[in-house]
Design a protein around this motif. Structure first.
Motif, PDB file in Angstrom:
ATOM      1  N   ASP A 160       0.833  -1.200   0.000  1.00 23.77           N
ATOM      2  CA  ASP A 160       0.000   0.000   0.000  1.00 23.77           C
ATOM      3  C   ASP A 160       0.870   1.254   0.000  1.00 23.77           C
ATOM      4  N   PHE A 161       1.912   1.210   0.787  1.00 22.47           N
ATOM      5  CA  PHE A 161       2.833   2.344   0.854  1.00 22.47           C
ATOM      6  C   PHE A 161       3.504   2.566  -0.503  1.00 22.47           C
ATOM      7  N   LEU A 162       3.900   1.465  -1.116  1.00 20.24           N
ATOM      8  CA  LEU A 162       4.535   1.540  -2.436  1.00 20.24           C
ATOM      9  C   LEU A 162       3.607   2.184  -3.456  1.00 20.24           C
ATOM     10  N   TYR A 163       2.356   1.776  -3.490  1.00 23.17           N
ATOM     11  CA  TYR A 163       1.408   2.313  -4.462  1.00 23.17           C
ATOM     12  C   TYR A 163       1.114   3.793  -4.197  1.00 23.17           C
ATOM     13  N   ALA A 164       1.127   4.197  -2.918  1.00 22.62           N
ATOM     14  CA  ALA A 164       0.933   5.615  -2.593  1.00 22.62           C
ATOM     15  C   ALA A 164       2.075   6.451  -3.157  1.00 22.62           C
ATOM     16  N   VAL A 165       3.296   5.949  -3.029  1.00 26.22           N
ATOM     17  CA  VAL A 165       4.455   6.660  -3.565  1.00 26.22           C
ATOM     18  C   VAL A 165       4.418   6.673  -5.089  1.00 26.22           C
ATOM     19  N   TYR A 166       4.004   5.549  -5.700  1.00 30.24           N
ATOM     20  CA  TYR A 166       3.834   5.498  -7.163  1.00 30.24           C
ATOM     21  C   TYR A 166       2.888   6.600  -7.634  1.00 30.24           C
ATOM     22  N   THR A 167       1.785   6.742  -6.930  1.00 36.93           N
ATOM     23  CA  THR A 167       0.768   7.735  -7.305  1.00 36.93           C
ATOM     24  C   THR A 167       1.353   9.133  -7.330  1.00 36.93           C
ATOM     25  N   VAL A 168       2.095   9.464  -6.281  1.00 34.66           N
ATOM     26  CA  VAL A 168       2.693  10.798  -6.204  1.00 34.66           C
ATOM     27  C   VAL A 168       3.741  10.986  -7.298  1.00 34.66           C
ATOM     28  N   LEU A 169       4.564   9.965  -7.496  1.00 32.09           N
ATOM     29  CA  LEU A 169       5.619  10.055  -8.509  1.00 32.09           C
ATOM     30  C   LEU A 169       5.029  10.274  -9.902  1.00 32.09           C
ATOM     31  N   ASN A 170       3.976   9.561 -10.233  1.00 26.89           N
ATOM     32  CA  ASN A 170       3.342   9.708 -11.545  1.00 26.89           C
ATOM     33  C   ASN A 170       2.713  11.087 -11.724  1.00 26.89           C
ATOM     34  N   SER A 171       2.241  11.663 -10.639  1.00 23.41           N
ATOM     35  CA  SER A 171       1.586  12.975 -10.743  1.00 23.41           C
ATOM     36  C   SER A 171       2.589  14.082 -11.067  1.00 23.41           C
ATOM     37  N   ILE A 172       3.882  13.829 -10.839  1.00 18.17           N
ATOM     38  CA  ILE A 172       4.892  14.849 -11.127  1.00 18.17           C
ATOM     39  C   ILE A 172       5.091  14.999 -12.637  1.00 18.17           C
ATOM     40  N   ARG A 173       5.014  13.881 -13.386  1.00 17.92           N
ATOM     41  CA  ARG A 173       5.261  13.921 -14.833  1.00 17.92           C
ATOM     42  C   ARG A 173       3.986  14.011 -15.657  1.00 17.92           C
ATOM     43  N   HIS A 174       2.875  13.571 -15.100  1.00 20.36           N
ATOM     44  CA  HIS A 174       1.634  13.533 -15.866  1.00 20.36           C
ATOM     45  C   HIS A 174       0.522  14.243 -15.112  1.00 20.36           C
ATOM     46  N   PHE A 175      -0.200  15.085 -15.846  1.00 23.27           N
ATOM     47  CA  PHE A 175      -1.364  15.709 -15.241  1.00 23.27           C
ATOM     48  C   PHE A 175      -2.388  14.621 -14.951  1.00 23.27           C
ATOM     49  N   PRO A 176      -2.931  14.561 -13.745  1.00 20.05           N
ATOM     50  CA  PRO A 176      -3.841  13.470 -13.395  1.00 20.05           C
ATOM     51  C   PRO A 176      -5.071  13.426 -14.299  1.00 20.05           C
ATOM     52  N   ASP A 177      -5.481  12.200 -14.646  1.00 23.10           N
ATOM     53  CA  ASP A 177      -6.687  12.025 -15.448  1.00 23.10           C
ATOM     54  C   ASP A 177      -7.909  12.361 -14.612  1.00 23.10           C
ATOM     55  N   PRO A 178      -8.972  12.909 -15.270  1.00 27.37           N
ATOM     56  CA  PRO A 178     -10.192  13.219 -14.518  1.00 27.37           C
ATOM     57  C   PRO A 178     -10.876  11.938 -14.068  1.00 27.37           C
ATOM     58  N   PRO A 179     -11.675  12.020 -13.031  1.00 30.80           N
ATOM     59  CA  PRO A 179     -12.399  10.841 -12.551  1.00 30.80           C
ATOM     60  C   PRO A 179     -13.348  10.313 -13.626  1.00 30.80           C
ATOM     61  N   ASP A 180     -13.720   9.041 -13.523  1.00 30.47           N
ATOM     62  CA  ASP A 180     -14.694   8.451 -14.443  1.00 30.47           C
ATOM     63  C   ASP A 180     -16.015   9.214 -14.375  1.00 30.47           C
ATOM     64  N   ASN A 181     -16.664   9.375 -15.569  1.00 29.80           N
ATOM     65  CA  ASN A 181     -17.987  10.021 -15.658  1.00 29.80           C
ATOM     66  C   ASN A 181     -17.960  11.478 -15.224  1.00 29.80           C
ATOM     67  N   PHE A 182     -16.783  12.095 -15.286  1.00 26.44           N
ATOM     68  CA  PHE A 182     -16.694  13.505 -14.891  1.00 26.44           C
ATOM     69  C   PHE A 182     -17.210  14.376 -16.026  1.00 26.44           C
ATOM     70  N   ILE A 183     -18.057  15.336 -15.686  1.00 29.75           N
ATOM     71  CA  ILE A 183     -18.656  16.222 -16.696  1.00 29.75           C
ATOM     72  C   ILE A 183     -18.265  17.653 -16.354  1.00 29.75           C
TER      73      ILE A 183
END
Length: 410
Positions: free
Chosen positions: A344-367
Motif C-alpha cells: 500500500d505504501f509503495l502504491y501511494a508513492v507510485y501515485t505521487v511520482l506519476n503525478s509529477i510527470r503527468h497531469f492526473p486524469d479526470p475521474p470516471d464520468n466527470f462532466i
C-alpha cells in the motif's frame, strides 16, 4: 563486546554459582533448630547464591538462569519445611522477602504469615511483598507508606524501592523515577539495577526528559546489553522514542546517533527503519531521509527491509529532477517480499511520482471543466482515510508547492 578472557571468567563464575546451588539444593533440610544460622542452607545463605546467579543473568548468562529456576524451586521446598525458630533470625526473615520478590512461590510467604511468633521483621514488609506478587499494588503501597527503602539493608531496600515504583510509573512518573534511582543506587550491578534502568528509560520518555533518556539508555546498553531481558528494554526504548518526538525535527533526531550506536547492528537497523516510517507518516521528510540513509547503510541486500527502504528513499526525494532515477528504483523492488501494508505504501508513492510527470486524469464520468473539481467542498468526515492515503495527500501537496516555485523561477 565479550573478550576471550572475560568469557572464560564468566564461565568459571557461572560454574561456581551452579556448584553452590547444587550443594545447597542437595543439602538436607535443618535437622536441628539450633543449627539454623550455621547450616549451609540457611535462608540468607541460599539467597546469597540466588543473588549471585541473578548477577550472571543480568550479564546474559543463560546457564545461570537455569540454575536460578532450580534453586528457587528447592528454596520453596526447604523454606516450607524449616522450623519456626529459623525465621527469628532477621537475616532469614529478610531472605524470605527477597526470595518472594525474586520469583519464589507465594505459598512460602503465606505459610510464614501464619507462624506464631511471626518472623523477626516488619510484618508490613511481608504482607506488602505478597500483595505485590499477587497484583494488589494499591494495597502494597498502603502497607509501605511509612517504609523508606533507604532505611532497610541494601539487599532488601533495593527490591522494595523497585516494586514500590511500579504503581507510580503512570500515576506519578517523577515519584517512580526517584524510587527507581534508589533501587539502582542500593543494588548496583544486580538484576535489580538492570530492571530499574529498563523501567526508568520508559519513565524518562513519559516525562519528556530527553537527556535523561539518552544517559540511561547508554548506561543500560553498556552494562546490560547481554541481559536475558534486553528484548524488554528494546520494547520500552521504542515506546519512549515515540513519546519523546525525535522525528519532529533534525536537531532532535541527531541526538539519537550516539545512543543508537550502542545497539548491535540488527537492532540499530530496525530502530532506524521504524523512525523512517514514523517520520514519513508524520510528514517530516528531512528526518525520514536521514533515518532512511542510516538504515540503508545497515540493510542486507535481498531482504524485505532492503526493498522497503527503496520505497522510503523515493518518498523522501520526490523532486522533478529525480523522477527517472526514482522510477528505476521503484521498478527494481521485489514486490513478492513485501507485506500488504508495505505494498500500500509503495502504491501511494507510485501515485505521487506519476503525478509529477503527468497531469492526473479526470475521474470516471466527470462532466465539465476539470478544474471545477477544485470548487467542490471537502467531505464532512475523513474517517475512511488510511495513514498511507494521508501520506500520499501530503506528498502531493508538497509536490504542488515545488512545481509552483519552479514555475515562478522560470
Amino acid at each position: 563486546m565479550i573478550t576471550g578472557k572475560s568469557a572464560i571468567r564468566s564461565l568459571h563464575m557461572a560454574r561456581a554459582i551452579i556448584l553452590g546451588a547444587i550443594l545447597l539444593v542437595g543439602a538436607p533440610v535443618f535437622a536441628q533448630e539450633t543449627k539454623g544460622s550455621h547450616s549451609p542452607n540457611a535462608p540468607f545463605k541460599m539467597v546469597r547464591v540466588l543473588q549471585s546467579a541473578q548477577e550472571q543473568i543480568a550479564s546474559g548468562n543463560n546457564t545461570a538462569a537455569s540454575a536460578q529456576r532450580a534453586l528457587l524451586m528447592k528454596m520453596d521446598e526447604n523454606f516450607l519445611a524449616m522450623p519456626g525458630t529459623v525465621w527469628q533470625d532477621p537475616r532469614n526473615a529478610r531472605a524470605a522477602i527477597i526470595h518472594l520478590l525474586s520469583g519464589g512461590n507465594p505459598s512460602v510467604m503465606r505459610h510464614l504469615l501464619k507462624l506464631d511468633p511471626l518472623p523477626a521483621i516488619d510484618h508490613n514488609l511481608m504482607k506488602a511483598s505478597l500483595a505485590y506478587v499477587e497484583g494488589r499494588e494499591q494495597e502494597m503501597l498502603k502497607l509501605l507508606v511509612n517504609i523508606d527503602p533507604l532505611d532497610l539493608p541494601a539487599s532488601l531496600g533495593g527490591h522494595i524501592a523497585l516494586v514500590k515504583a511500579v504503581p507510580y510509573i503512570q500515576a506519578d512518573p517523577l515519584k517512580a523515577m526517584e524510587l527507581l534511582q534508589i533501587a539502582s543506587l542500593l543494588m548496583p550491578g544486580t538484576l535489580v539495577e538492570e530492571a530499574a534502568l529498563r523501567r526508568e528509560v520508559l519513565v524518562a520518555g513519559l516525562v519528556g526528559d530527553i537527556e535523561r533518556f539518552r544517559t540511561l539508555s547508554i548506561r543500560y546498553l553498556r552494562r546490560y546489553s547481554g541481559s536475558v531481558y534486553v528484548g524488554d528494554f528494546r520494547r520500552r526504548f521504542a515506546i519512549a522514542l515515540d513519546t519523546l518526538g525525535f522525528i519532529e525535527n533534525t536537531d532532535k533526531f541527531e541526538l539519537l546517533y550516539g545512543v543508537l550506536e550502542e545497539f548491535e547492528e540488527d537492532s540499530r537497523r530496525g530502530l532506524y527503519l521504524r523512525l523512517a516510517r514514523s517520520a514519513l507518516l508524520g510528514g517530516n521528510l528531512q528526518v525520514a531521509a536521514k533515518a532512511t540513509e542510516q538504515a540503508r547503510i545497515l540493510a542486507i541486500p535481498g531482504t524485505a527491509e532492503h526493498e522497503i527502504l527503496k520505497i522510503y528513499q523515493v518518498a523522501t526525494r520526490l523532486e522533478p529532477e529525480t523522477v527517472q532515477s526514482n522510477r528505476e528504483l521503484l521498478w527494481s523492488i521485489d514486490k513478492s517480499s513485501l507485506a500488504a501494508e508495505d505494498l500500500d505504501f509503495l502504491y501511494a508513492v507510485y501515485t505521487v511520482l506519476n503525478s509529477i510527470r503527468h497531469f492526473p486524469d479526470p475521474p470516471d464520468n466527470f462532466i465539465g471543466d476539470f478544474n471545477s473539481g477544485g470548487s467542490l467542498k471537502k467531505p464532512a468526515e475523513r474517517d475512511w482515510l488510511t495513514s498511507d492515503m494521508e501520506l500520499a495527500e501530503l506528498l502531493l501537496r508538497r509536490t504542488e508547492t515545488m512545481l509552483a516555485l519552479a514555475g515562478e523561477q522560470k
